[in-house]
Scaffold this motif. Structure first.
Motif, PDB file in Angstrom:
ATOM      1  N   ASN A   1      49.943  45.111  -1.027  1.00  0.00           N
ATOM      2  CA  ASN A   1      49.926  46.569  -0.829  1.00  0.00           C
ATOM      3  C   ASN A   1      48.594  47.129  -0.343  1.00  0.00           C
ATOM      4  O   ASN A   1      48.467  48.333  -0.117  1.00  0.00           O
ATOM      5  CB  ASN A   1      50.377  47.310  -2.106  1.00  0.00           C
ATOM      6  CG  ASN A   1      49.393  47.133  -3.254  1.00  0.00           C
ATOM      7  OD1 ASN A   1      48.331  46.536  -3.080  1.00  0.00           O
ATOM      8  ND2 ASN A   1      49.735  47.649  -4.422  1.00  0.00           N
ATOM      9  N   ALA A   2      47.575  46.261  -0.160  1.00  0.00           N
ATOM     10  CA  ALA A   2      46.305  46.751   0.384  1.00  0.00           C
ATOM     11  C   ALA A   2      46.195  46.494   1.889  1.00  0.00           C
ATOM     12  O   ALA A   2      45.149  46.750   2.482  1.00  0.00           O
ATOM     13  CB  ALA A   2      45.137  46.102  -0.346  1.00  0.00           C
ATOM     14  N   ILE A   3      47.262  45.998   2.495  1.00  0.00           N
ATOM     15  CA  ILE A   3      47.230  45.819   3.953  1.00  0.00           C
ATOM     16  C   ILE A   3      47.531  47.183   4.584  1.00  0.00           C
ATOM     17  O   ILE A   3      48.612  47.742   4.363  1.00  0.00           O
ATOM     18  CB  ILE A   3      48.262  44.762   4.417  1.00  0.00           C
ATOM     19  CG1 ILE A   3      47.896  43.393   3.823  1.00  0.00           C
ATOM     20  CG2 ILE A   3      48.305  44.695   5.946  1.00  0.00           C
ATOM     21  CD1 ILE A   3      48.904  42.299   4.104  1.00  0.00           C
ATOM     22  N   PRO A   4      46.592  47.734   5.361  1.00  0.00           N
ATOM     23  CA  PRO A   4      46.782  49.094   5.851  1.00  0.00           C
ATOM     24  C   PRO A   4      47.729  49.182   7.057  1.00  0.00           C
ATOM     25  O   PRO A   4      48.008  48.161   7.697  1.00  0.00           O
ATOM     26  CB  PRO A   4      45.367  49.508   6.267  1.00  0.00           C
ATOM     27  CG  PRO A   4      44.701  48.230   6.631  1.00  0.00           C
ATOM     28  CD  PRO A   4      45.296  47.159   5.764  1.00  0.00           C
ATOM     29  N   PHE A   5      48.196  50.377   7.328  1.00  0.00           N
ATOM     30  CA  PHE A   5      48.978  50.747   8.528  1.00  0.00           C
ATOM     31  C   PHE A   5      50.383  50.147   8.547  1.00  0.00           C
ATOM     32  O   PHE A   5      51.061  50.206   9.563  1.00  0.00           O
ATOM     33  CB  PHE A   5      48.270  50.309   9.839  1.00  0.00           C
ATOM     34  CG  PHE A   5      46.800  50.592   9.882  1.00  0.00           C
ATOM     35  CD1 PHE A   5      46.326  51.885   9.763  1.00  0.00           C
ATOM     36  CD2 PHE A   5      45.875  49.567  10.047  1.00  0.00           C
ATOM     37  CE1 PHE A   5      44.953  52.163   9.815  1.00  0.00           C
ATOM     38  CE2 PHE A   5      44.503  49.824  10.098  1.00  0.00           C
ATOM     39  CZ  PHE A   5      44.049  51.128   9.975  1.00  0.00           C
ATOM     40  N   LEU A   6      50.831  49.588   7.433  1.00  0.00           N
ATOM     41  CA  LEU A   6      52.061  48.792   7.490  1.00  0.00           C
ATOM     42  C   LEU A   6      53.290  49.513   6.954  1.00  0.00           C
ATOM     43  O   LEU A   6      54.431  49.198   7.344  1.00  0.00           O
ATOM     44  CB  LEU A   6      51.820  47.490   6.697  1.00  0.00           C
ATOM     45  CG  LEU A   6      52.776  46.331   6.888  1.00  0.00           C
ATOM     46  CD1 LEU A   6      53.051  46.079   8.350  1.00  0.00           C
ATOM     47  CD2 LEU A   6      52.194  45.069   6.252  1.00  0.00           C
TER      48      LEU A   6
ATOM     49  N   ALA B   1      37.910  49.312  11.110  1.00  0.00           N
ATOM     50  CA  ALA B   1      39.242  49.888  11.316  1.00  0.00           C
ATOM     51  C   ALA B   1      40.010  49.060  12.344  1.00  0.00           C
ATOM     52  O   ALA B   1      41.189  48.733  12.147  1.00  0.00           O
ATOM     53  CB  ALA B   1      39.106  51.335  11.800  1.00  0.00           C
ATOM     54  N   GLN B   2      39.302  48.679  13.419  1.00  0.00           N
ATOM     55  CA  GLN B   2      39.990  47.934  14.479  1.00  0.00           C
ATOM     56  C   GLN B   2      40.336  46.521  14.010  1.00  0.00           C
ATOM     57  O   GLN B   2      41.393  45.988  14.365  1.00  0.00           O
ATOM     58  CB  GLN B   2      39.103  47.880  15.730  1.00  0.00           C
ATOM     59  CG  GLN B   2      38.942  49.218  16.441  1.00  0.00           C
ATOM     60  CD  GLN B   2      38.016  50.190  15.703  1.00  0.00           C
ATOM     61  OE1 GLN B   2      37.206  49.783  14.855  1.00  0.00           O
ATOM     62  NE2 GLN B   2      38.114  51.477  16.018  1.00  0.00           N
ATOM     63  N   GLY B   3      39.460  45.928  13.191  1.00  0.00           N
ATOM     64  CA  GLY B   3      39.746  44.596  12.665  1.00  0.00           C
ATOM     65  C   GLY B   3      40.978  44.606  11.780  1.00  0.00           C
ATOM     66  O   GLY B   3      41.835  43.720  11.844  1.00  0.00           O
ATOM     67  N   LYS B   4      41.085  45.645  10.943  1.00  0.00           N
ATOM     68  CA  LYS B   4      42.251  45.762  10.060  1.00  0.00           C
ATOM     69  C   LYS B   4      43.513  46.023  10.881  1.00  0.00           C
ATOM     70  O   LYS B   4      44.590  45.484  10.589  1.00  0.00           O
ATOM     71  CB  LYS B   4      42.024  46.880   9.039  1.00  0.00           C
ATOM     72  CG  LYS B   4      41.087  46.477   7.906  1.00  0.00           C
ATOM     73  CD  LYS B   4      41.772  45.470   6.989  1.00  0.00           C
ATOM     74  CE  LYS B   4      40.894  45.009   5.846  1.00  0.00           C
ATOM     75  NZ  LYS B   4      41.506  43.934   5.045  1.00  0.00           N
ATOM     76  N   ALA B   5      43.374  46.885  11.917  1.00  0.00           N
ATOM     77  CA  ALA B   5      44.544  47.167  12.765  1.00  0.00           C
ATOM     78  C   ALA B   5      45.003  45.892  13.479  1.00  0.00           C
ATOM     79  O   ALA B   5      46.201  45.585  13.537  1.00  0.00           O
ATOM     80  CB  ALA B   5      44.192  48.259  13.776  1.00  0.00           C
ATOM     81  N   ASN B   6      44.035  45.143  14.016  1.00  0.00           N
ATOM     82  CA  ASN B   6      44.392  43.875  14.683  1.00  0.00           C
ATOM     83  C   ASN B   6      45.121  42.948  13.724  1.00  0.00           C
ATOM     84  O   ASN B   6      46.121  42.311  14.076  1.00  0.00           O
ATOM     85  CB  ASN B   6      43.129  43.142  15.163  1.00  0.00           C
ATOM     86  CG  ASN B   6      42.413  43.873  16.277  1.00  0.00           C
ATOM     87  OD1 ASN B   6      42.986  44.722  16.951  1.00  0.00           O
ATOM     88  ND2 ASN B   6      41.134  43.565  16.461  1.00  0.00           N
ATOM     89  N   ALA B   7      44.581  42.869  12.474  1.00  0.00           N
ATOM     90  CA  ALA B   7      45.147  41.942  11.488  1.00  0.00           C
ATOM     91  C   ALA B   7      46.598  42.317  11.171  1.00  0.00           C
ATOM     92  O   ALA B   7      47.496  41.459  11.145  1.00  0.00           O
ATOM     93  CB  ALA B   7      44.306  41.971  10.217  1.00  0.00           C
ATOM     94  N   THR B   8      46.820  43.618  10.929  1.00  0.00           N
ATOM     95  CA  THR B   8      48.183  44.061  10.596  1.00  0.00           C
ATOM     96  C   THR B   8      49.114  43.820  11.777  1.00  0.00           C
ATOM     97  O   THR B   8      50.239  43.320  11.611  1.00  0.00           O
ATOM     98  CB  THR B   8      48.167  45.552  10.199  1.00  0.00           C
ATOM     99  OG1 THR B   8      47.272  45.713   9.089  1.00  0.00           O
ATOM    100  CG2 THR B   8      49.551  46.032   9.806  1.00  0.00           C
ATOM    101  N   ALA B   9      48.645  44.159  12.987  1.00  0.00           N
ATOM    102  CA  ALA B   9      49.487  43.974  14.174  1.00  0.00           C
ATOM    103  C   ALA B   9      49.825  42.499  14.384  1.00  0.00           C
ATOM    104  O   ALA B   9      50.961  42.146  14.740  1.00  0.00           O
ATOM    105  CB  ALA B   9      48.783  44.537  15.406  1.00  0.00           C
ATOM    106  N   MET B  10      48.850  41.613  14.143  1.00  0.00           N
ATOM    107  CA  MET B  10      49.109  40.178  14.348  1.00  0.00           C
ATOM    108  C   MET B  10      50.112  39.657  13.319  1.00  0.00           C
ATOM    109  O   MET B  10      50.981  38.837  13.638  1.00  0.00           O
ATOM    110  CB  MET B  10      47.799  39.402  14.292  1.00  0.00           C
ATOM    111  CG  MET B  10      46.938  39.651  15.526  1.00  0.00           C
ATOM    112  SD  MET B  10      45.234  39.100  15.338  1.00  0.00           S
ATOM    113  CE  MET B  10      45.302  37.474  16.047  1.00  0.00           C
ATOM    114  N   ALA B  11      50.001  40.172  12.074  1.00  0.00           N
ATOM    115  CA  ALA B  11      50.950  39.738  11.035  1.00  0.00           C
ATOM    116  C   ALA B  11      52.357  40.243  11.367  1.00  0.00           C
ATOM    117  O   ALA B  11      53.348  39.486  11.269  1.00  0.00           O
ATOM    118  CB  ALA B  11      50.497  40.243   9.667  1.00  0.00           C
ATOM    119  N   VAL B  12      52.461  41.503  11.780  1.00  0.00           N
ATOM    120  CA  VAL B  12      53.780  42.055  12.144  1.00  0.00           C
ATOM    121  C   VAL B  12      54.354  41.281  13.339  1.00  0.00           C
ATOM    122  O   VAL B  12      55.532  40.906  13.350  1.00  0.00           O
ATOM    123  CB  VAL B  12      53.667  43.569  12.470  1.00  0.00           C
ATOM    124  CG1 VAL B  12      54.930  44.084  13.147  1.00  0.00           C
ATOM    125  CG2 VAL B  12      53.380  44.367  11.205  1.00  0.00           C
ATOM    126  N   GLY B  13      53.511  41.032  14.324  1.00  0.00           N
ATOM    127  CA  GLY B  13      53.969  40.300  15.511  1.00  0.00           C
ATOM    128  C   GLY B  13      54.503  38.925  15.138  1.00  0.00           C
ATOM    129  O   GLY B  13      55.542  38.485  15.656  1.00  0.00           O
TER     130      GLY B  13
END
Ligand SMILES: NC(=O)C1=CN([C@@H]2O[C@H](COP(=O)(O)OP(=O)(O)OC[C@H]3O[C@@H](n4cnc5c(N)ncnc54)[C@H](O)[C@@H]3O)[C@@H](O)[C@H]2O)C=CC1
Ligand SMILES: O=C(O)C(=O)[C@H](O)COP(=O)(O)O
Length: 331
Positions: free
Chosen positions: A7-12, A251-263
């Motif tokens: 639950n600490a993964i942002p933007f998801l 912020a961009q690192g976290k966004a990249n991380a979430t996007a890569m996990a979703v992808g």
């Protein structure tokens, strides 16, 4: 389909809900009973993914929204045919910014210019390679040690660890944590460093032997620690700068991380989410000179204040990470 998510993964929130039953849990608390009927997990460094968690579950896929993957038992996953995806390189520029703040802080404190110093970079992957490039442009003489790359690339521009130890005024570690790197900065290596060489670690705590570091008398700066979040208070007290494993928290690192996990989850389960990216302004990678860095980094990232907070409140290690205001990448 069911997905258990840290639950600490942002933007998801809301992104995967149309396609699966989602359960959000604190990463450190995700337990076998929570994942038994899950098909996939999206985790961070706080969830150990091994037999204890996964035996008897129907998990078929794990995506970690992090660069490092030492919290995942890859052999076990391979045997159980559980797919694993990592977010390679996602927050490398966040770590670069942390290193920039560290180097600037030291140069101010000790009154030197990069042209007077030799920087050792141990591990030249996504993070180390960026550090090496920017540091060289700032005027440092850079010695890079990366035996796996040296072997692959036939020598290249790499030196043995021994040479880093002998010549460098600052040594920064950017290796993964594995059998070859666990405690690579041990008593013997630390003793071979120049007496005033600064040890900088933002890889994993276990790469540097903390007790040996204390005994060595070498100055040091740490973002990562053995036994997080229960870190050694003596090690904390002795650090020039101490931060709570947030080097990559941009912020961009976290966004990249979430996007890569979703992808990765989208590809594995054929969800129509390929190319999804959160509403976060992208970073603008660009060269930055030492003078511009020196003039801007303080206002962008006050690493000394962050260090003071951790030193005053080590018991809040995990809370400081979870409540972090992600930094903007500006170079
Ligand atoms: N503190 C933080 O917030 C963050 C920490 N990290 C840590 O930093 C590590 C490095 O990240 P990346 O550069 O993205 O990884 P990477 O996998 O792209 O690069 C690692 C490099 O280390 C080299 N290496 C492996 N074994 C070595 C050894 N024994 N000696 C010297 N070099 C060795 C590899 O050949 C590779 O070039 C991650 O594995 C992770 O643990 C990553 C992101 C954020
Ligand atoms: O990406 C990595 O590897 C890291 O160490 C992260 O920046 C920290 O990861 P979490 O706090 O998101 O687990």
């Amino acid at each position: 389909m069911k997905i258990v998510i840290d639950n600490a993964i942002p933007f998801l929130e809301g992104v995967l809900e149309p396609y699966a039953e989602i359960r959000y849990l604190p990463g450190r608390e995700i337990a076998a009973r929570d994942v038994r009927d899950a098909d996939a997990l999206i985790v961070r460094t706080r969830t150990r993914c091994d037999a204890a968690l996964l035996d008897g579950s129907r998990v078929r896929f794990i995506a970690t929204a992090t660069i490092g993957f030492d919290h995942i038992d890859l052999d076990y996953c391979r045997r159980r045919q559980i797919g694993v995806a990592t977010a390679a390189g996602c927050n490398a520029r966040g770590v670069l910014q942390w290193i920039a703040a560290v180097l600037h802080h030291l140069s101010q404190r000790d009154g030197w210019h990069p042209a007077e110093k030799t920087l050792g970079v141990v591990g030249a992957g996504h993070v180390g390679e960026l550090v090496r490039r920017y540091a060289a442009s700032w005027g440092f003489r850079v010695l890079t040690c990366d035996p796996p790359r040296a072997a692959r690339e036939g020598g290249g521009d790499f030196v043995p660890l021994e040479e880093v130890a002998r010549h460098c005024d600052l040594v920064t570690f950017h290796t993964p944590l594995d059998a070859t790197t666990r405690r690579m900065a041990d008593e013997a290596l630390l003793r071979r460093l120049k007496p005033k060489a600064v040890v900088i670690n933002s890889s994993r705590g276990e790469v540097v032997d903390g007790d040996a570091l204390l005994r060595s008398g070498r100055p040091y700066i740490l973002d990562v620690w053995e036994h997080e979040p229960d870190i050694d208070r003596r090690l904390l007290a002795g650090a020039i700068l101490a931060t709570p494993h947030i080097a990559g928290y941009s912020a961009q690192g976290k966004a990249n991380a979430t996007a890569m996990a979703v992808g990765a989850v989208a590809r594995r389960f054929a969800l129509p989410l390929e190319g999804w990216y959160p509403a976060v302004a992208p970073s603008h990678p660009r060269p930055i000179g030492w003078n511009e860095l020196a003039a801007t980094i303080g206002a962008r990232y006050d690493i000394a204040a962050e260090s003071d907070t951790l030193k005053r409140h080590p018991e809040r290690f995990e809370a400081l990470r979870n409540g972090y205001s992600y930094r903007e990448e500006y170079f």
